[in-house]
Write an enzyme that holds these catalytic residues in place. Structure first.
Site, PDB file in Angstrom:
ATOM      1  N   ASP A 194      56.410  16.157  47.179  1.00 23.30           N
ATOM      2  CA  ASP A 194      57.504  16.134  47.329  1.00 23.30           C
ATOM      3  C   ASP A 194      57.695  15.065  45.619  1.00 23.30           C
ATOM      4  O   ASP A 194      56.922  14.012  45.520  1.00 23.30           O
ATOM      5  CB  ASP A 194      58.588  15.549  48.080  1.00 23.30           C
ATOM      6  CG  ASP A 194      60.233  15.762  48.091  1.00 23.30           C
ATOM      7  OD1 ASP A 194      60.199  16.196  48.911  1.00 23.30           O
ATOM      8  OD2 ASP A 194      60.820  14.242  47.371  1.00 23.30           O
TER       9      ASP A 194
ATOM     10  N   ARG B  85      59.572  12.052  46.092  1.00 23.17           N
ATOM     11  CA  ARG B  85      59.409  11.493  46.257  1.00 23.17           C
ATOM     12  C   ARG B  85      58.446  10.917  47.876  1.00 23.17           C
ATOM     13  O   ARG B  85      57.865  11.413  47.688  1.00 23.17           O
ATOM     14  CB  ARG B  85      60.640  10.766  47.659  1.00 23.17           C
ATOM     15  CG  ARG B  85      62.080  10.571  46.861  1.00 23.17           C
ATOM     16  CD  ARG B  85      63.201  10.765  47.701  1.00 23.17           C
ATOM     17  NE  ARG B  85      63.523  11.935  48.939  1.00 23.17           N
ATOM     18  CZ  ARG B  85      64.048  12.240  49.769  1.00 23.17           C
ATOM     19  NH1 ARG B  85      64.012  10.895  51.102  1.00 23.17           N
ATOM     20  NH2 ARG B  85      63.676  13.403  50.318  1.00 23.17           N
TER      21      ARG B  85
ATOM     22  N   ASP C 231      55.862  15.780  41.056  1.00 18.46           N
ATOM     23  CA  ASP C 231      57.422  16.232  40.476  1.00 18.46           C
ATOM     24  C   ASP C 231      57.502  18.270  39.988  1.00 18.46           C
ATOM     25  O   ASP C 231      56.665  18.074  38.677  1.00 18.46           O
ATOM     26  CB  ASP C 231      57.393  14.943  38.962  1.00 18.46           C
ATOM     27  CG  ASP C 231      59.136  15.283  38.695  1.00 18.46           C
ATOM     28  OD1 ASP C 231      59.675  16.641  38.534  1.00 18.46           O
ATOM     29  OD2 ASP C 231      58.737  13.940  37.982  1.00 18.46           O
TER      30      ASP C 231
ATOM     31  N   TYR D 175      74.855  23.593  39.489  1.00 18.07           N
ATOM     32  CA  TYR D 175      73.598  23.436  40.927  1.00 18.07           C
ATOM     33  C   TYR D 175      73.563  25.593  40.996  1.00 18.07           C
ATOM     34  O   TYR D 175      73.049  25.946  41.106  1.00 18.07           O
ATOM     35  CB  TYR D 175      74.605  23.021  42.072  1.00 18.07           C
ATOM     36  CG  TYR D 175      73.267  23.163  43.304  1.00 18.07           C
ATOM     37  CD1 TYR D 175      72.297  23.477  43.111  1.00 18.07           C
ATOM     38  CD2 TYR D 175      74.408  24.197  44.080  1.00 18.07           C
ATOM     39  CE1 TYR D 175      71.545  24.497  44.677  1.00 18.07           C
ATOM     40  CE2 TYR D 175      73.867  24.925  45.350  1.00 18.07           C
ATOM     41  CZ  TYR D 175      72.252  24.616  45.259  1.00 18.07           C
ATOM     42  OH  TYR D 175      71.836  25.061  46.522  1.00 18.07           O
TER      43      TYR D 175
ATOM     44  N   ILE E 157      74.363  25.049  55.375  1.00 21.72           N
ATOM     45  CA  ILE E 157      73.256  24.953  56.847  1.00 21.72           C
ATOM     46  C   ILE E 157      72.906  23.576  58.136  1.00 21.72           C
ATOM     47  O   ILE E 157      72.966  22.515  57.486  1.00 21.72           O
ATOM     48  CB  ILE E 157      71.159  24.611  56.567  1.00 21.72           C
ATOM     49  CG1 ILE E 157      71.198  25.372  55.277  1.00 21.72           C
ATOM     50  CG2 ILE E 157      70.533  24.232  57.260  1.00 21.72           C
ATOM     51  CD1 ILE E 157      70.780  27.219  56.067  1.00 21.72           C
TER      52      ILE E 157
HETATM   53  N1  SER Z   1      74.401  23.224  50.714  1.00 22.55           N
HETATM   54  C1  SER Z   1      74.143  23.675  49.065  1.00 22.55           C
HETATM   55  C2  SER Z   1      75.112  22.664  49.281  1.00 22.55           C
HETATM   56  O1  SER Z   1      76.646  22.445  49.630  1.00 22.55           O
HETATM   57  C3  SER Z   1      75.485  25.105  49.560  1.00 22.55           C
HETATM   58  O2  SER Z   1      73.636  25.761  48.774  1.00 22.55           O
HETATM   59  O3  SER Z   1      75.153  22.194  47.548  1.00 22.55           O
END
Ligand code: SER
Length: 316
Positions: A34, A36, A51, A141, A171
């Site tokens: 990681d 961190r 990193d 993202y 998740i």
């Molecule tokens: N859990 C992620 C997010 O909310 C989605 O893949 O960014």
């Protein structure tokens, strides 16, 4: 011998994945990394500082640890990515490129890269979203994860690198709280309920999103890792999820256990992100190619979350 490097091993999924991999393949088969440093080094698994934007160090770590396979879990998620898009680009796009390129050079067997519902966007069909569809996300993202999906295909087809992955929904888990995504409310709400605190939700009450419980997420990753390569028709284009719910629906389920639990709604920028994501996913590629079958329905998830959080937060 299999020796697996896990990047992002201190994150929400990485933490539990590393434990699961070491239970399955043995402690000496897993090296965690990681950017961190861990709060405490428990000595169970070997930790290396890494990193993923530093390709030289990736190359060094792969050679020094005789790595055969990689689970590349390091990523900046959707909400953090909107706060720092340049960092998200560096970690998610440059980092994934570095991992693939160094894996190719080092002759790594399998590279696992999770993708996300964040690859979808406002023009994607929202209900029962197919695996192959319009990918025009509006978050950094999402953009970087579309890039990762395309890079994975490129490395597979051009260099015959065995790259595998799946598109995770939100998740739900209790061990390492998430703090950077749009779906995190679905974890946070449990922490509040169990500690008998009111919860202020940053999404509107009627915003549906696909989700799954951590044990199913880990099983999915490991099943895919162990699948025969010839059975995999796709690379990262595997939608997975167990169910979908809105904040009001999960609140209703939790209130069956905590009738006094109160929620208020104060949508912020994450509402705009959630509105561009699917309400539900078609997961048939994953079912057909590697027999993806989640074990936790929503009721079992809620019961298990509450039982474990009570144990951790109340009875410790
Ligand atoms: N859990 C992620 C997010 O909310 C989605 O893949 O960014």
């Amino acid at each position: 011998m299999t020796r697996i490097l896990v990047t992002g091993a201190l994150g929400q999924i990485g933490t539990e994945l590393a434990a699961e991999l070491s239970a399955r393949y043995g402690k000496s088969s897993v090296v965690i990394s990681d950017v961190r440093k861990p709060d405490e080094v428990d000595g169970k698994l070997k930790f290396v500082s890494l990193d993923v934007t530093d390709s030289e160090n990736i190359a060094k770590v792969l050679v020094e640890n005789e790595i055969t396979d990689i689970f590349h879990m390091a990523a900046i998620l959707s909400a953090s990515g909107e706060k720092n898009p340049a960092l998200a680009y560096r970690v998610n796009s440059d980092g994934t490129f570095n991992i693939l390129e160094e894996a190719r050079k080092a002759g790594i067997n399998r590279v696992m890269i999770p993708s996300t519902i964040g690859v979808f966007g406002p023009e994607t069909p929202r209900i029962n979203t197919p695996d192959i569809t319009v990918l025009r996300p509006t978050t950094m993202y999402g953009i970087t994860k579309v890039n990762a999906e395309l890079l994975a295909l490129y490395y597979r087809d051009k260099f015959d690198l065995d790259v595998r992955g799946l598109r995770f929904p939100g998740i739900i888990s209790y061990l390492t709280p998430p703090s950077a995504g749009t779906t995190d409310y679905a974890v946070d709400i449990f922490y509040h309920a169990v500690q008998e605190k009111d919860y202020k939700c940053y999404l509107k009450k009627d915003t549906p999103l696909p989700m799954m419980y951590m044990p199913d997420a880990l099983n999915a990753l490991i099943q895919l890792f162990e699948a025969k390569r010839e059975n995999l028709r796709h690379c990262l284009e595997y939608n997975v999820s167990a169910y979908s719910f809105t904040p009001e629906e999960i609140y209703g389920k939790i209130r069956e256990v905590y009738p006094d639990f109160r929620i208020t709604y104060e949508p912020d920028f994450r509402q705009n992100i959630a509105e561009t994501w699917p309400a539900s996913l078609d997961t048939h590629f994953a079912k057909e190619d590697w027999n993806f079958t989640p074990q936790y329905d929503l009721k079992r998830t809620v019961d298990d979350m509450i039982m474990n959080l009570k144990r951790i937060l109340i009875h410790q």
